[in-house]
Design a protein around this motif. Structure first.
Motif, PDB file in Angstrom:
ATOM      1  N   HIS A 179      -3.319  -4.546  -0.294  1.00  0.00           N
ATOM      2  CA  HIS A 179      -3.869  -5.655  -1.492  1.00  0.00           C
ATOM      3  C   HIS A 179      -2.458  -6.131  -2.184  1.00  0.00           C
ATOM      4  O   HIS A 179      -2.353  -7.134  -2.534  1.00  0.00           O
ATOM      5  CB  HIS A 179      -4.617  -4.744  -2.443  1.00  0.00           C
ATOM      6  CG  HIS A 179      -5.142  -5.468  -3.695  1.00  0.00           C
ATOM      7  ND1 HIS A 179      -4.604  -5.542  -4.936  1.00  0.00           N
ATOM      8  CD2 HIS A 179      -6.171  -6.457  -3.985  1.00  0.00           C
ATOM      9  CE1 HIS A 179      -4.917  -6.342  -5.654  1.00  0.00           C
ATOM     10  NE2 HIS A 179      -6.014  -6.794  -5.317  1.00  0.00           N
ATOM     11  N   GLU A 180      -1.399  -5.078  -2.166  1.00  0.00           N
ATOM     12  CA  GLU A 180      -0.232  -5.490  -3.084  1.00  0.00           C
ATOM     13  C   GLU A 180       0.987  -6.156  -1.975  1.00  0.00           C
ATOM     14  O   GLU A 180       1.781  -6.633  -2.517  1.00  0.00           O
ATOM     15  CB  GLU A 180       0.207  -4.375  -3.416  1.00  0.00           C
ATOM     16  CG  GLU A 180      -0.503  -3.541  -4.588  1.00  0.00           C
ATOM     17  CD  GLU A 180      -0.872  -4.611  -5.854  1.00  0.00           C
ATOM     18  OE1 GLU A 180      -0.091  -5.608  -6.007  1.00  0.00           O
ATOM     19  OE2 GLU A 180      -1.957  -4.486  -6.310  1.00  0.00           O
TER      20      GLU A 180
ATOM     21  N   SER B  78       4.097   0.309 -11.377  1.00  0.00           N
ATOM     22  CA  SER B  78       2.869   0.005 -10.701  1.00  0.00           C
ATOM     23  C   SER B  78       2.699   1.152  -9.567  1.00  0.00           C
ATOM     24  O   SER B  78       1.647   1.060  -8.958  1.00  0.00           O
ATOM     25  CB  SER B  78       2.805  -1.486 -10.368  1.00  0.00           C
ATOM     26  OG  SER B  78       3.122  -2.210 -11.489  1.00  0.00           O
ATOM     27  N   GLU B  79       3.692   2.069  -9.167  1.00  0.00           N
ATOM     28  CA  GLU B  79       3.448   2.777  -8.205  1.00  0.00           C
ATOM     29  C   GLU B  79       2.258   3.797  -8.363  1.00  0.00           C
ATOM     30  O   GLU B  79       2.219   4.445  -9.447  1.00  0.00           O
ATOM     31  CB  GLU B  79       4.645   3.619  -8.086  1.00  0.00           C
ATOM     32  CG  GLU B  79       4.636   4.528  -7.134  1.00  0.00           C
ATOM     33  CD  GLU B  79       4.960   4.336  -5.495  1.00  0.00           C
ATOM     34  OE1 GLU B  79       5.286   3.171  -5.260  1.00  0.00           O
ATOM     35  OE2 GLU B  79       4.721   5.320  -4.784  1.00  0.00           O
ATOM     36  N   PRO B  80       1.407   3.950  -7.368  1.00  0.00           N
ATOM     37  CA  PRO B  80       0.364   4.863  -7.754  1.00  0.00           C
ATOM     38  C   PRO B  80       0.953   6.178  -8.359  1.00  0.00           C
ATOM     39  O   PRO B  80       1.519   6.777  -7.199  1.00  0.00           O
ATOM     40  CB  PRO B  80      -0.537   4.879  -6.520  1.00  0.00           C
ATOM     41  CG  PRO B  80      -0.243   3.593  -5.866  1.00  0.00           C
ATOM     42  CD  PRO B  80       1.096   3.176  -6.099  1.00  0.00           C
TER      43      PRO B  80
ATOM     44  N   GLU C 199      -5.035   1.077   1.231  1.00  0.00           N
ATOM     45  CA  GLU C 199      -5.673  -0.292   0.890  1.00  0.00           C
ATOM     46  C   GLU C 199      -5.121  -0.738  -0.376  1.00  0.00           C
ATOM     47  O   GLU C 199      -4.845  -2.149  -0.796  1.00  0.00           O
ATOM     48  CB  GLU C 199      -7.207   0.018   0.274  1.00  0.00           C
ATOM     49  CG  GLU C 199      -8.359   0.385   1.122  1.00  0.00           C
ATOM     50  CD  GLU C 199      -9.590   0.507   1.011  1.00  0.00           C
ATOM     51  OE1 GLU C 199      -9.929   1.402  -0.063  1.00  0.00           O
ATOM     52  OE2 GLU C 199     -10.597   0.062   1.447  1.00  0.00           O
ATOM     53  N   PHE C 200      -4.536   0.245  -1.253  1.00  0.00           N
ATOM     54  CA  PHE C 200      -3.284  -0.584  -2.032  1.00  0.00           C
ATOM     55  C   PHE C 200      -2.251  -1.178  -1.568  1.00  0.00           C
ATOM     56  O   PHE C 200      -2.086  -2.436  -2.212  1.00  0.00           O
ATOM     57  CB  PHE C 200      -3.056   0.778  -3.015  1.00  0.00           C
ATOM     58  CG  PHE C 200      -1.704   0.611  -3.964  1.00  0.00           C
ATOM     59  CD1 PHE C 200      -2.165  -0.014  -5.298  1.00  0.00           C
ATOM     60  CD2 PHE C 200      -0.406   0.679  -3.639  1.00  0.00           C
ATOM     61  CE1 PHE C 200      -0.930  -0.350  -6.210  1.00  0.00           C
ATOM     62  CE2 PHE C 200       0.616  -0.033  -4.266  1.00  0.00           C
ATOM     63  CZ  PHE C 200       0.406  -0.231  -5.629  1.00  0.00           C
TER      64      PHE C 200
ATOM     65  N   TRP D 153      -3.347  -4.274   7.058  1.00  0.00           N
ATOM     66  CA  TRP D 153      -4.587  -4.645   7.286  1.00  0.00           C
ATOM     67  C   TRP D 153      -5.163  -3.951   8.190  1.00  0.00           C
ATOM     68  O   TRP D 153      -6.243  -3.328   8.203  1.00  0.00           O
ATOM     69  CB  TRP D 153      -4.468  -6.399   7.137  1.00  0.00           C
ATOM     70  CG  TRP D 153      -6.050  -6.916   7.631  1.00  0.00           C
ATOM     71  CD1 TRP D 153      -6.768  -7.539   6.638  1.00  0.00           C
ATOM     72  CD2 TRP D 153      -6.841  -6.974   8.700  1.00  0.00           C
ATOM     73  NE1 TRP D 153      -7.625  -7.646   6.951  1.00  0.00           N
ATOM     74  CE2 TRP D 153      -8.001  -7.573   8.416  1.00  0.00           C
ATOM     75  CE3 TRP D 153      -6.790  -6.938  10.205  1.00  0.00           C
ATOM     76  CZ2 TRP D 153      -8.942  -7.890   9.405  1.00  0.00           C
ATOM     77  CZ3 TRP D 153      -7.607  -7.158  10.946  1.00  0.00           C
ATOM     78  CH2 TRP D 153      -8.789  -7.309  10.495  1.00  0.00           C
TER      79      TRP D 153
ATOM     80  N   ALA E  26     -13.565  -3.167   0.235  1.00  0.00           N
ATOM     81  CA  ALA E  26     -12.797  -4.173   1.045  1.00  0.00           C
ATOM     82  C   ALA E  26     -11.517  -3.944   0.862  1.00  0.00           C
ATOM     83  O   ALA E  26     -10.644  -4.043   1.606  1.00  0.00           O
ATOM     84  CB  ALA E  26     -13.158  -5.578   0.868  1.00  0.00           C
TER      85      ALA E  26
ATOM     86  N   ARG F 158      -7.311   4.993   0.845  1.00  0.00           N
ATOM     87  CA  ARG F 158      -7.147   4.316  -0.539  1.00  0.00           C
ATOM     88  C   ARG F 158      -5.709   3.930  -1.019  1.00  0.00           C
ATOM     89  O   ARG F 158      -5.740   2.916  -1.531  1.00  0.00           O
ATOM     90  CB  ARG F 158      -7.739   5.411  -1.817  1.00  0.00           C
ATOM     91  CG  ARG F 158      -9.220   5.376  -1.778  1.00  0.00           C
ATOM     92  CD  ARG F 158      -9.663   3.760  -1.849  1.00  0.00           C
ATOM     93  NE  ARG F 158     -11.038   3.953  -1.920  1.00  0.00           N
ATOM     94  CZ  ARG F 158     -12.015   4.020  -2.788  1.00  0.00           C
ATOM     95  NH1 ARG F 158     -11.494   4.224  -4.001  1.00  0.00           N
ATOM     96  NH2 ARG F 158     -13.428   4.074  -2.476  1.00  0.00           N
ATOM     97  N   TRP F 159      -5.071   5.013  -0.527  1.00  0.00           N
ATOM     98  CA  TRP F 159      -3.565   4.388  -0.955  1.00  0.00           C
ATOM     99  C   TRP F 159      -3.194   3.077   0.075  1.00  0.00           C
ATOM    100  O   TRP F 159      -2.534   2.220  -0.234  1.00  0.00           O
ATOM    101  CB  TRP F 159      -2.455   5.479  -0.387  1.00  0.00           C
ATOM    102  CG  TRP F 159      -2.287   6.463  -1.667  1.00  0.00           C
ATOM    103  CD1 TRP F 159      -2.476   6.074  -3.031  1.00  0.00           C
ATOM    104  CD2 TRP F 159      -2.155   7.964  -1.799  1.00  0.00           C
ATOM    105  NE1 TRP F 159      -2.084   7.213  -3.748  1.00  0.00           N
ATOM    106  CE2 TRP F 159      -1.940   8.336  -2.746  1.00  0.00           C
ATOM    107  CE3 TRP F 159      -1.920   8.649  -0.434  1.00  0.00           C
ATOM    108  CZ2 TRP F 159      -1.775   9.701  -3.347  1.00  0.00           C
ATOM    109  CZ3 TRP F 159      -1.797   9.963  -0.825  1.00  0.00           C
ATOM    110  CH2 TRP F 159      -1.487  10.501  -2.197  1.00  0.00           C
TER     111      TRP F 159
END
Lengths: 440, 239
Positions: A340-341, A87-89, A336-337, A354, A440, A333-334
């Protein structure tokens, strides 16, 4: 001198119905099981140790040594758990491997399980890859039917069961102790170590956790020998491995090569950076490995080379971004990932990511204020090394490396939105709408 | 910092909808839940697969499903809810027949994923995490799905939809809405999200032989090696 590309794991990906037992055995599949079961478990472990195989999931720990840490006198059963939670981008090597050649993992699991005296092994596959799970379920069923799994495998007296287990959406479960909690039917949150999984892992029993590619490499070592494996790669980074090239390149894809190939070589082979564009930055092994730039094109893509360049080999996920790309937007974006995770267990990671998102959004919008770059780094200081697991460190690495290489671009975010400096349409593969704005 | 006053913001931490008590869980489902629990050395390990099964039956994580899992495993409903609300694949509101995901993690976003999400969202008339009124589609802004060499990527019922463009996304939604046959670029014919959830629970659907062995990008290195006559060393040469 070995060839530039050395397909072993990927050699049969294009074969007719490559995922079936018949296709696999037609090219010598499962022969290594027969070889291994005639050796003692210690001999198998020694072979893997001697080969120099190191973990392909990111950390690079020697696989055979990991196996040898399992205590011999523990009364509990020993378990093997294969980490297929990819799952790592940027990382996209294990899923095509399991889609095309699931039996190579099954064979590797039989040999590894035998070496560590394990009779129940698990494959933990992220849930969001339905067809990969189908292929793996079928491969295991076929292996049972053919007598490679179950009781008394091929008359050896050795028993093994494999359970294919689907996750349910959580990057953190790629962290090995979070994976164990998840596999026990709990929220996937990392455990404090020690005790290490080798001593108290699944069900508090001795457990070895290996990446898909690490275990899939084992049959070839048993079949061809440790010295064969070691004849590929560099002094401390031995063997072949799968590199995944993605992003702004003319031809993205998977390349199996000896460790130590360079990004320049891979780009030369595959048609280079997107036509009319130049390399700006790239990751060697997923978003958690510090970004590099054009000056690192000739650094060997092995464990030592990447460490020497201030990054990590990671999962060998080479995400390439060209000069049209805003490093601020990409970093946002990273993060935000990671926000989220984050599993929420450790305050620095849960809250810190955050805050990083809030601040990076201001940079993207051109609304950051003088001094915010230092604030960004300050927050990173409060996160890195202050949480249970490496998720937080990975998040910090992508921010600090971006600032290290492109500080000016962050400072430009004091005045100018990223989408004005780098119109987003220029980075996309097709016309994009003018409206931008992070989610978000 | 001004404007950074603390405000808790975890939109994903919402609870299971306990007001909707409808369920289709019957004795057959209970038997399957017990079957799953029996597949592991310790029964609780089956909880994630069991929750996938609950979704396949009820179209969401239902209160009855939580109780059923708790009953079978001998744990509390709070323990089951705690797990159900941790993982993003478990839906607390009914999912659509087709669950559409659009990747907007960094690389896919940069290469056009943001625009794909915007267009799909506008076409369906729903925001991410919502379901269309007719129950045909639900939409999710997904994180990296391990298909970066096929970016930008979408998923339908957790099947790969590789190398997407706005035009392809448009046709995909139209075809699914019209009930036409749609196949994953590296997977099987699209069935439904609930049928997919059943496979994830551990009940196979016999479709593993559908679709290709690999995508073009997956085979690129191998094809270049073949064209150059490159291969791994022969074992006898390495001695």
């Amino acid at each position: 001198m070995t060839d530039t590309l050395t397909p072993v794991l990927s050699a049969q990906w294009g074969a007719e119905k490559s995922w079936t037992l018949d296709a696999y055995t037609a090219t010598g599949g499962y022969e290594a099981v027969g070889t291994a079961l005639k050796l003692t478990p210690a001999q198998v472990t020694d072979m893997v140790k001697d080969s120099g195989l190191r973990g392909r999931g990111g950390a690079g720990f020697p696989t055979g040594m990991k196996w040898s840490f399992v205590p011999k006198d523990n009364p509990n059963p020993t378990y093997l758990v294969v980490n297929a939670d990819e799952s790592e981008p940027g990382t996209c090597k294990d899923m095509p491997l399991l889609l095309a050649s699931p039996h190579i993992l099954v064979e590797g699991m039989i040999i590894a399980s035998y070496a560590i005296n394990c009779h129940t092994a698990f494959v933990y596959i992220r849930g969001e890859v339905l067809h990969v799970i189908r292929r793996m379920q079928q491969a295991v069923a076929q292996a049972y039917a053919a007598g490679y799994l179950g009781k008394n495998i091929k008359g050896s007296g050795y028993d093994l069961d494999i359970i294919v287990h689907a996750g349910a959406g959580a990057y953190i479960c790629g962290e090995e102790t979070a994976l164990l909690d998840s596999l026990e039917g709990r929220r996937g949150q990392p455990r404090l170590r020690p005790p290490f999984p080798a001593v108290a892992g699944l069900y508090a029993s001795p457990t070895v956790i290996n990446n898909v590619e690490s275990i899939a490499s084992v049959p070839s070592i048993v079949k061809n020998g440790s010295s064969w494996f070691g004849s590929m790669g560099t002094e401390k980074s031995k063997g072949m491995t799968i590199y995944s090239l993605s992003g702004h390149v003319n031809r993205p894809g998977q390349f199996e090569a000896p460790l130590g190939i360079t990004l320049r070589q891979l780009l030369d082979l595959s048609g280079g950076v997107r036509s009319g564009h130049q390399l700006k930055f790239w990751t060697p092994g997923g978003s958690s490995t510090p970004i590099l730039t054009g000056e690192h094109l000739d650094v060997p893509l092995d464990y030592e080379g990447m460490a020497g360049a201030g990054s990590m080999l990671g999962t060998k996920a080479l995400q390439v971004f060209d000069e049209t790309t805003s490093v601020v937007r990409t970093t946002l974006r990273w993060i935000e990932f990671y926000k989220h995770e984050s599993c929420g267990k450790c305050t620095p990671c849960r809250e810190g990511n955050w805050w990083l998102v809030q601040l990076l959004k201001k940079f993207e919008a051109g609304e950051a204020v003088d001094g915010d770059v230092d604030k960004l780094l300050d927050i990173c200081d409060d996160i890195g090394g202050k949480s249970f697991c490496a998720l937080a460190d990975g998040a910090v690495a992508c921010v600090t490396s971006a600032v290290r290489h492109f500080r000016g671009e962050f400072e430009a975010g004091y005045k100018t939105p990223a989408w004005e400096l780098f119109p987003y349409g220029a980075s996309a593969l097709f016309p994009v709408s003018e409206k931008v704005g992070a989610h978000a | 910092m001004s404007g950074h006053e603390f405000q808790s913001f975890f939109p994903d931490s919402g609870e299971v909808d306990m007001t909707d008590t409808s369920t289709s869980i019957d004795e057959a489902t209970m038997a399957e839940l017990r079957d799953l629990a029996g597949r592991y050395p310790q029964a609780r390990s089956a909880l994630l697969p069991m929750l996938h099964l609950v979704q396949s039956v009820d179209g969401r994580i239902s209160p009855a499903g939580i109780e059923a899992c708790a009953d079978v495993l001998g744990i509390s409903t709070a323990q089951v809810s705690g797990v159900a609300t941790f993982y993003t694949m478990y839906r607390r509101r009914p999912g659509g027949k087709h669950h559409v995901g659009v990747c907007t993690t960094a690389l896919c976003a940069v290469m056009g994923g943001d625009t794909l999400l915007e267009k799909v969202s506008a076409k369906l008339g729903i925001e991410p995490d919502e379901t269309t009124a007719d129950g045909t589609f639900s939409l999710e802004r997904i994180e990296c799905n391990a298909a970066c060499d096929f970016a930008p990527v979408m998923m339908v019922n957790w099947e790969f939809m590789d190398n997407m463009t706005p035009a392809k996304a448009d046709k995909l939604i139209d075809d699914l809405a019209a009930g036409k046959d749609v196949s994953s670029t590296r997977g099987a014919k699209i069935t439904s999200w609930r049928e997919a959830e059943r496979v994830l629970a551990g009940f196979t659907d016999g479709r593993a032989d559908e679709g290709p062995s690999a995508g073009e990008a997956s085979l690129l290195g191998k094809s270049i090696a073949d064209a150059n006559g490159w291969a791994a060393p022969k074992p006898e040469d390495a001695k």
